[in-house]
Design an enzyme around this catalytic site. Structure first.
Site, PDB file in Angstrom:
ATOM      1  N   PHE A  86     -12.784  -3.670  -0.526  1.00 48.35           N
ATOM      2  CA  PHE A  86     -13.748  -4.644  -0.011  1.00 48.35           C
ATOM      3  C   PHE A  86     -13.279  -6.036  -0.381  1.00 48.35           C
ATOM      4  O   PHE A  86     -12.928  -6.302  -1.524  1.00 48.35           O
ATOM      5  CB  PHE A  86     -15.146  -4.395  -0.593  1.00 48.35           C
ATOM      6  CG  PHE A  86     -15.750  -3.105  -0.137  1.00 48.35           C
ATOM      7  CD1 PHE A  86     -16.409  -3.032   1.079  1.00 48.35           C
ATOM      8  CD2 PHE A  86     -15.635  -1.968  -0.913  1.00 48.35           C
ATOM      9  CE1 PHE A  86     -16.953  -1.841   1.514  1.00 48.35           C
ATOM     10  CE2 PHE A  86     -16.180  -0.770  -0.490  1.00 48.35           C
ATOM     11  CZ  PHE A  86     -16.838  -0.704   0.733  1.00 48.35           C
ATOM     12  N   GLN A 139      -7.522  -7.977  -8.133  1.00 50.90           N
ATOM     13  CA  GLN A 139      -8.080  -6.712  -7.697  1.00 50.90           C
ATOM     14  C   GLN A 139      -8.854  -6.065  -8.848  1.00 50.90           C
ATOM     15  O   GLN A 139      -8.409  -6.105  -9.992  1.00 50.90           O
ATOM     16  CB  GLN A 139      -6.967  -5.742  -7.275  1.00 50.90           C
ATOM     17  CG  GLN A 139      -6.057  -6.261  -6.188  1.00 50.90           C
ATOM     18  CD  GLN A 139      -4.795  -5.426  -6.076  1.00 50.90           C
ATOM     19  OE1 GLN A 139      -4.021  -5.345  -7.006  1.00 50.90           O
ATOM     20  NE2 GLN A 139      -4.617  -4.787  -4.921  1.00 50.90           N
ATOM     21  N   ILE A 150     -12.796   2.670  -5.425  1.00 47.15           N
ATOM     22  CA  ILE A 150     -13.264   1.464  -4.756  1.00 47.15           C
ATOM     23  C   ILE A 150     -12.438   0.299  -5.288  1.00 47.15           C
ATOM     24  O   ILE A 150     -12.165   0.226  -6.485  1.00 47.15           O
ATOM     25  CB  ILE A 150     -14.756   1.183  -5.067  1.00 47.15           C
ATOM     26  CG1 ILE A 150     -15.647   2.396  -4.824  1.00 47.15           C
ATOM     27  CG2 ILE A 150     -15.246  -0.063  -4.339  1.00 47.15           C
ATOM     28  CD1 ILE A 150     -15.819   2.793  -3.398  1.00 47.15           C
ATOM     29  N   GLU A 151     -12.072  -0.616  -4.412  1.00 45.49           N
ATOM     30  CA  GLU A 151     -11.380  -1.839  -4.822  1.00 45.49           C
ATOM     31  C   GLU A 151     -12.172  -3.034  -4.319  1.00 45.49           C
ATOM     32  O   GLU A 151     -12.681  -3.019  -3.203  1.00 45.49           O
ATOM     33  CB  GLU A 151      -9.972  -1.899  -4.225  1.00 45.49           C
ATOM     34  CG  GLU A 151      -9.265  -3.225  -4.483  1.00 45.49           C
ATOM     35  CD  GLU A 151      -7.944  -3.364  -3.721  1.00 45.49           C
ATOM     36  OE1 GLU A 151      -7.297  -4.413  -3.905  1.00 45.49           O
ATOM     37  OE2 GLU A 151      -7.581  -2.470  -2.949  1.00 45.49           O
ATOM     38  N   ILE A 152     -12.274  -4.045  -5.148  1.00 42.83           N
ATOM     39  CA  ILE A 152     -12.791  -5.345  -4.726  1.00 42.83           C
ATOM     40  C   ILE A 152     -11.662  -6.329  -4.981  1.00 42.83           C
ATOM     41  O   ILE A 152     -11.063  -6.330  -6.058  1.00 42.83           O
ATOM     42  CB  ILE A 152     -14.062  -5.744  -5.497  1.00 42.83           C
ATOM     43  CG1 ILE A 152     -15.181  -4.760  -5.195  1.00 42.83           C
ATOM     44  CG2 ILE A 152     -14.482  -7.169  -5.127  1.00 42.83           C
ATOM     45  CD1 ILE A 152     -16.461  -5.029  -5.942  1.00 42.83           C
TER      46      ILE A 152
END
Length: 190
Positions: A86, A139, A150-152
């Site tokens: 995301f 990240q 999940i990655e932001i």
């Protein structure tokens, strides 16, 4: 959409991802309260347990596992594992009804603030920084309740440059405008 070698199936966009989960309720809680997704109506004709969520232009379809005890739990956070990423928003801006509901991450001023929110929520994460030609991408990786990664990130810092051809895209409108201006200047100089 015109058929081309680059788009033989006439694809338009990513619609949704489906995730098999141990507990639909626990996953709904995670995806709504941590990532800002909103539950949406799903077809009543389905004869299996699940839920549909939507935000950021994509859907997440949660499917109750037929054998929840056999879902392998992942404890190690490995950024090289399968994951969904995301894009982090640096400022709070309302684009759609669904983003109004996603107050957990949209109002953060920096990746450090996102990191603090993850700590406050008791979510283990791994931080990485990628550098490419003087451009930095931060990240944060973490798991959902079933171990899906999940990655932001602030990946829009990097332009998307195809390996062939002259079309350049960017996840960021600002980067796209800068790249477009550079391409125009190069063309004018020719």
């Amino acid at each position: 959409m015109k058929e081309t070698a680059q788009n033989p199936l006439h694809l338009k966009s990513l619609n949704h991802i489906s995730l098999v989960c141990q507990s639909v309720e626990e996953s709904i809680d995670f995806y709504t309260n941590v990532l800002g997704f909103a539950p949406i109506r799903r077809p009543g004709s389905f004869d299996f347990s699940g839920a549909w969520l939507f935000n950021y232009g994509i859907g997440i379809h949660l499917l109750k596992s037929e054998n929840p005890d056999n879902i392998p739990k992942k404890s190690e956070i490995n950024p090289k594992d399968n994951h969904i990423s995301f894009q982090f928003t640096k400022s709070a801006r309302i684009i759609s009804y669904f983003e109004v509901r996603s107050s957990n991450l949209d109002s953060c001023e920096s990746m450090g603030a996102v990191e603090k929110k993850l700590k406050d929520m008791g979510i283990d994460y791994k931080r990485q920084r990628v550098e490419e030609g003087g451009i930095y991408v931060d990240q944060l990786f973490f798991h959902d309740p079933d171990g899906f990664m999940i990655e932001i990130c602030n990946c829009d810092n990097l332009p998307v440059i195809p390996l062939a051809g002259d079309m350049v895209r960017s996840c960021s409108r600002l980067n796209l405008e800068i790249i477009s201006q550079q391409q125009i200047q190069t063309f004018v100089q020719l």
